[in-house]
Design an enzyme around this catalytic site. Structure first.
Site, PDB file in Angstrom:
ATOM      1  N   GLY A  46       0.840  -1.199   0.000  1.00 49.73           N
ATOM      2  CA  GLY A  46       0.000   0.000   0.000  1.00 49.73           C
ATOM      3  C   GLY A  46       0.865   1.235   0.000  1.00 49.73           C
ATOM      4  CD  GLN A  51       3.283   5.744   3.074  1.00 55.36           C
ATOM      5  OE1 GLN A  51       2.353   5.227   2.470  1.00 55.36           O
ATOM      6  NE2 GLN A  51       4.265   5.024   3.607  1.00 55.36           N
ATOM      7  CB  CYS A  91       5.194   1.977   7.740  1.00 56.38           C
ATOM      8  SG  CYS A  91       4.708   3.500   6.903  1.00 56.38           S
ATOM      9  CG  LEU A  92       6.643   1.030   1.716  1.00 59.14           C
ATOM     10  CD1 LEU A  92       5.980   1.344   0.390  1.00 59.14           C
ATOM     11  CD2 LEU A  92       7.797   0.051   1.530  1.00 59.14           C
ATOM     12  CG  HIS A 133      -0.622   1.068   7.388  1.00 62.09           C
ATOM     13  ND1 HIS A 133       0.341   0.533   8.219  1.00 62.09           N
ATOM     14  CD2 HIS A 133       0.050   1.901   6.545  1.00 62.09           C
ATOM     15  CE1 HIS A 133       1.529   1.039   7.903  1.00 62.09           C
ATOM     16  NE2 HIS A 133       1.384   1.874   6.887  1.00 62.09           N
ATOM     17  CD  GLU A 134      -1.407   2.379   2.908  1.00 62.04           C
ATOM     18  OE1 GLU A 134      -0.892   3.511   3.030  1.00 62.04           O
ATOM     19  OE2 GLU A 134      -0.733   1.331   2.943  1.00 62.04           O
ATOM     20  CG  HIS A 137       0.295   6.635   5.908  1.00 61.29           C
ATOM     21  ND1 HIS A 137       1.410   7.078   6.591  1.00 61.29           N
ATOM     22  CD2 HIS A 137       0.555   5.336   5.600  1.00 61.29           C
ATOM     23  CE1 HIS A 137       2.289   6.081   6.700  1.00 61.29           C
ATOM     24  NE2 HIS A 137       1.791   5.012   6.108  1.00 61.29           N
TER      25      HIS A 137
HETATM   26  O1  GNR Z   1       4.093  -2.623   2.554  1.00 54.79           O
HETATM   27  C1  GNR Z   1       3.442  -2.512   3.605  1.00 54.79           C
HETATM   28  N1  GNR Z   1       3.182  -3.632   4.337  1.00 54.79           N
HETATM   29  C2  GNR Z   1       2.308  -3.650   5.404  1.00 54.79           C
HETATM   30  C3  GNR Z   1       2.314  -4.795   6.203  1.00 54.79           C
HETATM   31  C4  GNR Z   1       1.454  -4.893   7.277  1.00 54.79           C
HETATM   32  C5  GNR Z   1       0.576  -3.866   7.540  1.00 54.79           C
HETATM   33  C6  GNR Z   1       0.564  -2.722   6.763  1.00 54.79           C
HETATM   34  C7  GNR Z   1       1.418  -2.614   5.690  1.00 54.79           C
HETATM   35  S1  GNR Z   1       1.380  -1.193   4.680  1.00 54.79           S
HETATM   36  C8  GNR Z   1       3.010  -1.185   4.078  1.00 54.79           C
HETATM   37  C9  GNR Z   1       3.173  -0.104   3.014  1.00 54.79           C
HETATM   38  C10 GNR Z   1       2.981   1.257   3.631  1.00 54.79           C
HETATM   39  O2  GNR Z   1       3.785   1.792   4.349  1.00 54.79           O
HETATM   40  N2  GNR Z   1       1.851   1.839   3.403  1.00 54.79           N
HETATM   41  O3  GNR Z   1       1.582   3.020   3.962  1.00 54.79           O
HETATM   42 NI    NI Z   2       2.723   3.107   5.787  1.00 61.25          NI
END
Ligand code: GNR
Ligand code: NI
Length: 167
Positions: A46, A51, A91-92, A133-134, A137
Site C-alpha cells: 500500500g 508518504q 511501513c515504507l 493503515h493507509e 496516513h
Molecule cells: O508494505 C506494507 N506492508 C504492510 C504490512 C502490514 C501492515 C501494513 C502494511 S502497509 C506497508 C506499506 C505502507 O507503508 N503503506 O503506507
Molecule cells: Ni505506511
C-alpha cells in the site's frame, strides 16, 4: 511513469492531513500511476499520497501476490468496522521496523475510483489492515503512533542511527 521519493518517519510532513479530491483530472491519474509504480518497486502492499508529500486523499493498495489486485481509493471513508485483529505491521516510511498493531478485523469502506464512481468495499484480514493503515496516513498518523512511548523513542533512535550509517 515515475518513481516518487517516500518520506521517512519522523518527517513532520507525514503529520499533514490530506484534503479531499474534488476533481479527478490528469494530474490525479498520473499521481495514482506513479504511486502504484513506487509501491510495486519498494515493494509494498500500500501507499498513501501523504508518504510522497502530496496531501490529497488518494491511496493505492495491492495485497495480491502477483500484482493483479491494484486498488486506487480516492476520498476513502470507513462506514463500518467490526471485530479486532492484531498483526505485525511495517511501513515504507519506517523502514526495517515491524511491530504488532490492533486493528478492526473487518471494515466497509466507501471511496471514489479513478472514473469518479462511488464504490463500497467490504474487506477483512490483511486488506482491512492495509486500508486502515493507509487511511491513518491520510490523517497524519503513522503505525508507530499505536505503539508505546518507549517503543516510539527506540524506533526514532534506531532510524537516526541507520540514517547516520547510510549517509
Ligand atoms: O508494505 C506494507 N506492508 C504492510 C504490512 C502490514 C501492515 C501494513 C502494511 S502497509 C506497508 C506499506 C505502507 O507503508 N503503506 O503506507
Ligand atoms: Ni505506511
Amino acid at each position: 511513469m515515475a518513481l516518487l521519493p517516500i518520506l521517512r518517519f519522523p518527517d513532520p510532513r507525514l503529520r499533514k492531513a490530506a484534503a479531499p479530491i474534488s476533481n479527478i483530472d490528469n494530474g490525479i491519474r498520473k499521481l495514482a500511476a506513479d504511486m502504484a509504480e513506487t509501491m510495486y518497486e519498494a515493494p509494498g502492499i500500500g501507499l498513501a499520497a501523504t508518504q510522497v508529500d502530496v496531501h490529497r486523499q488518494l491511496i493505492v493498495i495491492d495485497v495480491s501476490e502477483d500484482k493483479t489486485g491494484l486498488l486506487t481509493l480516492i476520498n476513502p471513508e470507513i462506514l463500518a468496522q467490526e471485530g479486532l485483529q492484531a498483526g505485525e505491521e511495517g511501513c515504507l516510511s519506517v523502514p526495517g521496523i515491524y511491530d504488532k498493531v490492533e486493528r478492526a478485523e473487518q471494515v466497509t469502506v466507501r471511496y471514489l475510483d479513478l472514473d469518479g464512481n462511488s464504490q463500497t468495499l467490504a474487506a477483512e484480514g490483511l486488506l482491512a489492515v492495509c486500508i486502515q493503515h493507509e487511511i491513518d496516513h491520510l490523517r497524519g498518523k503513522v503505525f508507530v503512533d499505536h505503539l508505546s512511548q518507549l517503543k516510539q523513542t527506540r524506533i526514532k533512535s534506531k532510524l537516526a542511527k541507520q540514517a547516520r550509517i547510510t549517509a
